[in-house]
Scaffold this motif. Structure first.
Motif, mmCIF file in Angstrom:
data_model
loop_
_atom_site.group_PDB
_atom_site.id
_atom_site.type_symbol
_atom_site.label_atom_id
_atom_site.label_comp_id
_atom_site.label_asym_id
_atom_site.label_seq_id
_atom_site.Cartn_x
_atom_site.Cartn_y
_atom_site.Cartn_z
ATOM 1 N N GLU A 166 0.814 -1.099 -0.015
ATOM 2 C CA GLU A 166 -0.062 -0.019 0.119
ATOM 3 C C GLU A 166 0.843 1.345 0.094
ATOM 4 O OE1 GLU A 166 -2.668 -0.203 3.266
ATOM 5 O OE2 GLU A 166 -4.016 -1.996 2.579
ATOM 6 N N ILE A 167 1.930 1.235 0.805
ATOM 7 C CA ILE A 167 2.800 2.426 0.847
ATOM 8 C C ILE A 167 3.411 2.621 -0.463
ATOM 9 C CG2 ILE A 167 5.037 3.315 1.575
ATOM 10 C CD1 ILE A 167 4.290 1.891 4.383
ATOM 11 N N ASN A 168 3.981 1.456 -1.271
ATOM 12 C CA ASN A 168 4.477 1.579 -2.615
ATOM 13 C C ASN A 168 3.473 2.153 -3.539
ATOM 14 O OD1 ASN A 168 6.571 1.252 -4.375
ATOM 15 N ND2 ASN A 168 5.624 -0.653 -5.141
ATOM 16 N N ALA A 169 2.236 1.608 -3.461
ATOM 17 C CA ALA A 169 1.064 2.092 -4.427
ATOM 18 C C ALA A 169 0.687 3.479 -4.156
ATOM 19 C CB ALA A 169 -0.106 1.117 -4.042
ATOM 20 N N ALA A 170 0.835 3.841 -2.818
ATOM 21 C CA ALA A 170 0.454 5.288 -2.641
ATOM 22 C C ALA A 170 1.637 6.057 -3.299
ATOM 23 C CB ALA A 170 0.456 5.618 -1.247
ATOM 24 N N ARG A 171 2.888 5.542 -3.028
ATOM 25 C CA ARG A 171 4.000 6.625 -3.696
ATOM 26 C C ARG A 171 3.825 6.620 -5.283
ATOM 27 N NH1 ARG A 171 7.675 3.514 -1.930
ATOM 28 N NH2 ARG A 171 7.944 4.513 0.162
ATOM 29 N N LYS A 174 1.115 9.050 -6.181
ATOM 30 C CA LYS A 174 1.600 10.319 -5.786
ATOM 31 C C LYS A 174 2.340 10.920 -7.016
ATOM 32 C CE LYS A 174 4.082 13.129 -2.516
ATOM 33 N NZ LYS A 174 4.506 13.406 -1.171
ATOM 34 N N GLU A 175 3.295 10.131 -7.470
ATOM 35 C CA GLU A 175 4.195 10.393 -8.357
ATOM 36 C C GLU A 175 3.320 10.590 -9.644
ATOM 37 O OE1 GLU A 175 7.332 7.596 -8.826
ATOM 38 O OE2 GLU A 175 8.365 8.298 -6.805
ATOM 39 N N ALA A 176 2.406 9.590 -9.873
ATOM 40 C CA ALA A 176 1.418 9.852 -11.021
ATOM 41 C C ALA A 176 0.711 11.144 -11.094
ATOM 42 C CB ALA A 176 0.844 8.516 -11.334
ATOM 43 N N ALA A 181 -0.479 16.425 -13.420
ATOM 44 C CA ALA A 181 -0.545 17.886 -13.116
ATOM 45 C C ALA A 181 0.390 18.521 -13.964
ATOM 46 C CB ALA A 181 -0.561 18.157 -11.406
ATOM 47 N N GLU A 182 1.759 17.968 -13.787
ATOM 48 C CA GLU A 182 2.826 18.703 -14.745
ATOM 49 C C GLU A 182 2.345 18.803 -16.343
ATOM 50 O OE1 GLU A 182 6.232 21.056 -15.144
ATOM 51 O OE2 GLU A 182 5.246 20.264 -13.509
#
Length: 288
Positions: A166-171, A174-176, A181-182
Motif C-alpha cells: 500500500e505504501i508503494n502504491a500510494a507513492r 503520488k508520482e503519477a 498535473a505537470e
C-alpha cells in the motif's frame, strides 16, 4: 591355516563419489574409495558410506528486525564431505545437518535484529556472507566443506506485506498525480500560447485585409475621378457606400430576415458616413 578360523574374504563395492568406512570388530579400520574392496567377513564390515557430492540443506529461521517486524529467513547451505577428513565427518558428528542448522540460527538471529526491514532486504548478500564465514570456520574441523550459502527468502507477515504494498502504491500514485498535473500545466500553457499566436495572426490578417480594402478604394476613387469628367472623389465615395449598403441588404435578406427599407435612410446613412470618414478631428474636409 588355523582350524578355528571361519572367516572369509568378502567383496564390497563402493559407488562413485562415495567413501566407505570399514570397522574391525567395532574399531575403525580404514576408508575405502569407490570400486571393489575386499574385507574379512565377519570380522570386518562396511559400517557406513559417505557421499562426496555437494548437498544442500534448506533452513528456515524466524527472527525479528530492528524495527520489530518478524520475518521468516530462508537460507540454503551447500556443503560436501572432505575426502581426507571423512573420519571426522563420520565419527565426530551425530547429525551434521542439525549442527549446520544450529549455526545458521545463531548467525541469523544475531545479524538480522541489527537491521531494519528495508535494510535486511537490501543486505541479503551480507547475511549470506556472515553465515558462510561462520560455517566455514566451524565445520572444517568436522570434515565438512561449506561451498556456499544463499539467502533464498525474506518473508515478513502477510499484514506487513500488504502495508508495504500500500505504501508503494500510494507513492506511485503520488508520482503519477504529480506527472499528470505537470502534463496538464504544459498542455494549458501550450494551448494558451497557440491561442495567443492564432489571435495575433488573425489580427495581422484583418489588418492586411483592411489595408488592402483601403488601397483598393483609393485606387478606385483615383481611376474613377480620372475617367469620368466632372466627378469628384465625394461622388465616388457616395456610389461605393450605396453599393455596400445594397450588398448588406442582400446578405441579411439571405438569412430570411424582414427589414424595413426607406430611401431616406440611404441618404441619411450617406451623410453620416461621409461626415465621419471625410473629415479629420479638426473638422477640415479631407477630400477638398
Amino acid at each position: 591355516m588355523d582350524p578355528l578360523w571361519t572367516g572369509c574374504f568378502c567383496l564390497q563395492c563402493i559407488r562413485e563419489k562415495e567413501v566407505g568406512v570399514v570397522e574391525d570388530l567395532g574399531q575403525f579400520k580404514r576408508l575405502v574409495k569407490e570400486g571393489p574392496s575386499c574385507i574379512v567377513w565377519p570380522l570386518q564390515s562396511v559400517v557406513g558410506r559417505l557421499s562426496l557430492r555437494v548437498q544442500q540443506l534448506d533452513v528456515l529461521c524466524e527472527t525479528k528486525t530492528k524495527d520489530n517486524v518478524f520475518i521468516q529467513v530462508g537460507v540454503a547451505v551447500q556443503y560436501r564431505v572432505v575426502t581426507e577428513a571423512a573420519y571426522d565427518a563420520w565419527y565426530r558428528l551425530t547429525s551434521p545437518t542439525s549442527q549446520i542448522q544450529a549455526y545458521v540460527f545463531d548467525v541469523i538471529r544475531s545479524t538480522v535484529p541489527r537491521m531494519e526491514l528495508d535494510e535486511a532486504f537490501e543486505s541479503k548478500d551480507d547475511i549470506a556472507g556472515a553465515v558462510l564465514e561462520q560455517l566455514q570456520s566451524v565445520m572444517k574441523d568436522y570434515g565438512y566443506a561449506i561451498v556456499n550459502t544463499l539467502v533464498t527468502d525474506l518473508a515478513p507477515d502477510s499484514k506487513v506485506k500488504a502495508s508495504m504494498n500500500e505504501i508503494n502504491a500510494a507513492r506511485r500514485l503520488k508520482e503519477a498525480a504529480s506527472h499528470q498535473a505537470e502534463a496538464d500545466k504544459v498542455r494549458q500553457v501550450k494551448n494558451a500560447e497557440a491561442e495567443a499566436e492564432a489571435r495575433y495572426l488573425s489580427g495581422m490578417g484583418v489588418a492586411r485585409q483592411r489595408m488592402a480594402i483601403v488601397q483598393g478604394l483609393q485606387s478606385s476613387v483615383a481611376e474613377f475621378s480620372q475617367e469620368v469628367e466632372g466627378a469628384t472623389p465625394k461622388d465616388v465615395m457616395d456610389i461605393l457606400l450605396l453599393s455596400q449598403y445594397f450588398d448588406t441588404l442582400s446578405t441579411v435578406g439571405a438569412n430570411s430576415l424582414i427589414l424595413e427599407h426607406d430611401p431616406a435612410t440611404v441618404a441619411k446613412l450617406q451623410r453620416q458616413v461621409g461626415v465621419s470618414f471625410l473629415r479629420d478631428g479638426s473638422g477640415k474636409d479631407l477630400l477638398s
